[in-house]
Design an enzyme around this catalytic site. Sequence first.
Site, short mmCIF file in Angstrom:
data_model
loop_
_atom_site.label_atom_id
_atom_site.label_comp_id
_atom_site.label_asym_id
_atom_site.label_seq_id
_atom_site.Cartn_x
_atom_site.Cartn_y
_atom_site.Cartn_z
N HIS A 75 3.92 3.19 12.70
CA HIS A 75 2.83 4.78 12.64
C HIS A 75 3.34 5.31 13.83
O HIS A 75 2.69 6.09 14.21
CB HIS A 75 1.44 4.44 13.77
N HIS B 288 0.84 -1.28 -0.34
CA HIS B 288 0.11 -0.37 0.38
C HIS B 288 0.85 1.42 -0.27
O HIS B 288 2.13 1.23 0.60
CB HIS B 288 -1.29 -0.19 0.78
N ASP C 10 -0.23 4.32 0.71
CA ASP C 10 -0.07 5.07 2.42
C ASP C 10 0.46 5.36 3.41
O ASP C 10 0.34 4.00 3.64
CB ASP C 10 -1.96 5.83 2.54
N ASP D 118 6.08 1.74 6.88
CA ASP D 118 4.88 1.31 6.34
C ASP D 118 4.44 1.40 5.66
O ASP D 118 3.48 2.65 5.83
CB ASP D 118 4.35 1.12 7.99
N ASP E 63 3.86 -6.28 4.13
CA ASP E 63 3.90 -5.63 4.42
C ASP E 63 3.30 -5.10 6.11
O ASP E 63 3.20 -5.36 6.35
CB ASP E 63 2.24 -5.22 4.08
N GLU F 40 -4.73 2.04 2.68
CA GLU F 40 -4.87 0.67 3.79
C GLU F 40 -4.80 0.93 5.01
O GLU F 40 -5.51 0.30 5.74
CB GLU F 40 -3.23 0.04 3.63
N GLU F 41 -4.13 1.97 5.75
CA GLU F 41 -4.95 2.20 6.66
C GLU F 41 -5.98 3.03 7.25
O GLU F 41 -5.84 2.82 8.33
CB GLU F 41 -3.30 3.64 7.08
#
Length: 398
Positions: free
Chosen positions: A374, A73, A75, A135, A192, A169-170
């Site tokens: 994150h 992903h 994002d 990520d 991921d 995705e997030e």
Amino acid sequence: MILEDFLRYVKIDTQSDDASESTPSSFKQYDLLNLLQKELHQLGVKSEIDEFGRLYAHIEGNNAYDSIGLCSHVDTALECSGYDVKPQIIHNYQGEDILLGISGLKLSTKDFPHLKKAIGKTLITTDGTTLLGADDKAGVAIIMDVVRNVLAMKQSERRPLSILFTPDEEIGRGPEHFSLEKFNCKYAYTIDGSDPLHVSVENFNAESMDIAIHGKSIHPGSGKGKLFNAILLMNELIDLLPENMTPYKTEGREGFNHIVSMEGNVELARAHFILRNHDKEKLKEQVKDFERAKKVIEEKYPGSIIVLVHKEQYKNMGEVIFKNRDCMDTIENVFNKLDLKLEYTPTRGGTDGATFSFLGCPCPNLGTGSYNHHGRFEFAILEEMELMSKIVTEIFRL
Ligand SMILES: [Zn+2]
């Protein structure tokens, strides 16, 4: 090469937006999608970005074999800014604590024991003001490296490769508008995760549980035996739930009930929970725990009304993958060939691959060599990203 790619990608802000109803949720995600399309084009690979911001590409191979897919992903998470990322690169890391720029923050081996794996290696950290975006841009960079490796093989000596880069995705909208027809592969891998030697073929089964308790309000001065305070009833109900099933007290394959929010007054109290378990039957038991607690409270306070609404959120992809083990056999063969020890580690969350799996494309999750996602303590280990590229490349070598 993989390092240059990675550094180029993390500098592009691609944070998704959970308040947006557009698809993709933020248009800045196209900045990276368009760049990836351009870079694929320069390598001679045709791709399509569809109207939903999903990039699909294919590389032909020996057509006696089915295509295998790779997905990452573009994002980054909402919890921390991904704007103006200024990575620090530490060559030949010696195990010391790392100051993150001039932010005053420190990556210490005490708090983050993973760092010990990086001794002697090249670390990429943040400067303490943003997340890193490994990520999942580490996953994106690994896929682009695999593309180059696969293109260097003769067409007759490689398996066909399908690529999918998704936005959002997030915020849980990665699998929206997924087209198996466009992805066009027998099975796939999301890239991921974290540790390159950990493969995940299972994620949680997930339900949400909303509780509404209607109490009985009368003047508190004459409330004896008659005033049912919804807030207190909610407290009692929560107390009846299994005490050890919270995220704080669980790990590995242990499930939990997690209260996310609660609000209320004397008349009406509401609570929102998420329920998680790798085992479907145990998750059903968790729902029953709530139903039993409801019954106890309603019987104790006749006239109070308790409404429970539970909804399925996502399911454990293991249900699909264990019946279609080709994707496991393939990755196990690669690990054997490279003399690496594979460890199956269940994901304690959801994955886009779970939705793909139930839509007919079994999709385990592989690592990226990056950790502490994150937030500002996120870091990546270059040699682990390179190892992951080597592992994934082998999937396609005939
Ligand atoms: Zn991710």
